[in-house]
Write an enzyme that holds these catalytic residues in place. Sequence first.
Site, mmCIF file in Angstrom:
data_model
loop_
_atom_site.group_PDB
_atom_site.id
_atom_site.type_symbol
_atom_site.label_atom_id
_atom_site.label_comp_id
_atom_site.label_asym_id
_atom_site.label_seq_id
_atom_site.Cartn_x
_atom_site.Cartn_y
_atom_site.Cartn_z
ATOM 1 N N HIS A 198 0.818 -1.216 0.000
ATOM 2 C CA HIS A 198 0.000 0.000 0.000
ATOM 3 C C HIS A 198 0.845 1.256 0.000
ATOM 4 O O HIS A 198 0.588 2.214 -0.719
ATOM 5 C CB HIS A 198 -0.864 0.047 1.274
ATOM 6 C CG HIS A 198 -2.036 -0.874 1.220
ATOM 7 N ND1 HIS A 198 -2.646 -1.339 2.347
ATOM 8 C CD2 HIS A 198 -2.702 -1.391 0.190
ATOM 9 C CE1 HIS A 198 -3.641 -2.123 2.011
ATOM 10 N NE2 HIS A 198 -3.698 -2.167 0.707
ATOM 11 N N GLU A 442 -2.134 -16.203 -28.776
ATOM 12 C CA GLU A 442 -1.184 -16.357 -27.670
ATOM 13 C C GLU A 442 -0.923 -17.826 -27.346
ATOM 14 O O GLU A 442 -0.235 -18.137 -26.387
ATOM 15 C CB GLU A 442 -1.660 -15.590 -26.432
ATOM 16 C CG GLU A 442 -3.103 -15.820 -26.036
ATOM 17 C CD GLU A 442 -3.557 -14.936 -24.861
ATOM 18 O OE1 GLU A 442 -2.718 -14.300 -24.211
ATOM 19 O OE2 GLU A 442 -4.772 -14.913 -24.596
ATOM 20 N N ASP A 466 1.947 -14.661 -23.051
ATOM 21 C CA ASP A 466 1.618 -16.086 -23.072
ATOM 22 C C ASP A 466 2.261 -16.798 -24.257
ATOM 23 O O ASP A 466 2.761 -17.910 -24.117
ATOM 24 C CB ASP A 466 0.095 -16.277 -23.115
ATOM 25 C CG ASP A 466 -0.504 -16.148 -21.734
ATOM 26 O OD1 ASP A 466 0.064 -16.736 -20.795
ATOM 27 O OD2 ASP A 466 -1.502 -15.439 -21.581
ATOM 28 N N CYS A 513 -0.197 -6.844 -27.934
ATOM 29 C CA CYS A 513 -0.618 -6.205 -26.680
ATOM 30 C C CYS A 513 0.082 -6.794 -25.459
ATOM 31 O O CYS A 513 -0.240 -6.444 -24.341
ATOM 32 C CB CYS A 513 -2.135 -6.270 -26.508
ATOM 33 S SG CYS A 513 -2.758 -7.933 -26.323
HETATM 34 C C1 PEP Z 1 -0.459 -11.703 -23.123
HETATM 35 O O1 PEP Z 1 -0.540 -12.884 -22.832
HETATM 36 O O2 PEP Z 1 0.498 -11.196 -23.736
HETATM 37 C C2 PEP Z 1 -1.543 -10.776 -22.744
HETATM 38 C C3 PEP Z 1 -1.580 -9.542 -23.194
HETATM 39 O O3 PEP Z 1 -2.482 -11.222 -21.889
HETATM 40 P P1 PEP Z 1 -2.266 -11.445 -20.303
HETATM 41 O O4 PEP Z 1 -0.941 -10.847 -19.936
HETATM 42 O O5 PEP Z 1 -3.419 -10.778 -19.655
HETATM 43 O O6 PEP Z 1 -2.299 -12.938 -20.205
HETATM 44 MG MG MG Z 2 -2.419 -13.720 -22.198
#
Ligand code: PEP
Ligand code: MG
Length: 587
Positions: A198, A442, A466, A513
């Site tokens: 925190h 992924e 992933d 992403c």
């Molecule tokens: C990823 O796997 O790159 C992703 C963007 O999803 P998360 O990190 O939420 O698994």
């Molecule tokens: Mg992912």
Amino acid sequence: MDPRAKNEFTVQGISASPGIAYGQIFVYIQSDVEVPGYDVDGAKRIEEVARFDRALVTTRQQISKIKSEVEKNIGPEEAMIFDAHLMVLEDQALIGETIREFEATGRNIETCFNKVSTRYIQAFAEIDDAYLRERAGDIRDVAQRVLQNLLGQAENSLSRLADKRVVVATDISPSDSASIDRSAALALVTDSGSKTSHAVIVARSMNVPAVVGVRDLTKRVKSGDWAIVDGYEGVVILNPAESTLFRYGKIQERKKTFESRLMEASRQPAVTLDGVAVTLMANIEKVEEAKQVKDFSAEGVGLYRTEYLFLNSSRIPTEQEQFLAYKAVAEAVAPQPVIIRTLDLGGDKPMAGNEDLFPKEDNPFMGFRAIRFCLEHTDIFKDQLRAILKASAHGRVQLMYPMISGAAELARANAVLAECMAELRSRHQPFDEKLAIGAMIEIPSAAVTADLLAKNCAFFSVGTNDLIQYLLAIDRVNDRIAHLYEPTHPAVIRTLKQIVDEAHKARIPAGVCGEMAGDPIFTPLLLGLGFDSLSMAPAWVPSVKYLVRAMTMADARALAAEALTMSSPKEIYAKCDSFYRTRVKME
Ligand code: PEP
Ligand code: MG
């Protein structure tokens, strides 16, 4: 030689809040309040309970005051810490047990409350759950405050710092950090703590550098010693020599100028030197973060991780609750798009307290998570899909599924979506009939069959976090093998190339992403491979945009083409690193 040089020593902790500060130390030892013990006369017992009630009321007033100050000065999210504190004061078991202890023993109320709360804290501290363990800290914090009020003691010394000081403490509780004299705290350093405690959140919001986890520092320094706190590197330099001060002064100046240059660049368009426009978007996890999308000039949300709405709640949010959250994000980000990802619960994100839905698994990352969970719990999935569809009438919403393994699974998810659309149509509930549906790529099987998937969706978004773990068989949360998690492994680069090529053959866009998209070292590689958009934590947008504006797409393509011919992950990384360094200089 500077006489201080021989006393200089450096300690390493965990960097918790960026920035560099230099000043004299104030050592703050959080000591437990000393509780005197005595018997209370039978005639005074009613008054003793009333005294306890008054202390609870005063504590509640103090915490509410801190809460509203934090809300005003920092923000509503940080102020929520104090809701947990107020809840401790409402805890009937804690209060009731104290009264029962008092009735049974006749000892003064401080002694009874101290005994009961200590037992409580111990019980929480032993629970095998990080979140609940942290609650022990909340209870300790509130209990100390109640005891101070019972004993008529003043607030801690942090609220009255004599001058500007680097605060070195064993730990800093949320109410400590809230009562700290803001104008006087130059930096925070603690013996204990992790990046997620925190106090760190509050320190960040105070915008002062912080380093945590510097074991025993409070025992090695005294108030009045001088220190440099480097919140970027998680380092504290005690009794720095003139030469060290000079070096740090220069670093500090350079970082400040560079950061202001980054923020300036972030307000410019993301266009390369040879005129190619690139889309940089933001990843968000909470509704409140939608504001940062505009603050950091991102072009919409490329990944809204909706599972946090579930993880931050003790029960499954209703369709209406979800609708309000998705609508709020869509409206905040409009006219830019928001890609809402359906639930990715399970794996490293099980929903606490719902063991029936998420039974413990030996291999959770390969287990019952994300779309697999949704396709089995279609009631939960449909609530979410309807909420997203309804929100699509309030902004530019797009939808994507996580952990898609192949075309058949995508078809099953789309069939459930089609049912939800039919239901809404029959209820004359408006939604975007042209809603773009994308798939996260992924899982290696999705990458290998990208051609089949591309025919049935409107866009790809590559989850490199992933994808890399499954492709290289490296558990993404296992420290032991973290060094083998290499985004520049040739297998990763070739797979990324295949995904983007298949998307473009089918005339659909492909973005990234995962975390790789937010590291400017990889920006030229990803853009050179052909990706159309990158989505990252909002705070990373300025650094990535700065590089985009300092490079040509032609050079990025040449870098990617060369990387595709190379075999060593380390050498590919070195190429990316040197590309970055020759274009981005801090001076
Ligand atoms: C990823 O796997 O790159 C992703 C963007 O999803 P998360 O990190 O939420 O698994
Ligand atoms: Mg992912």
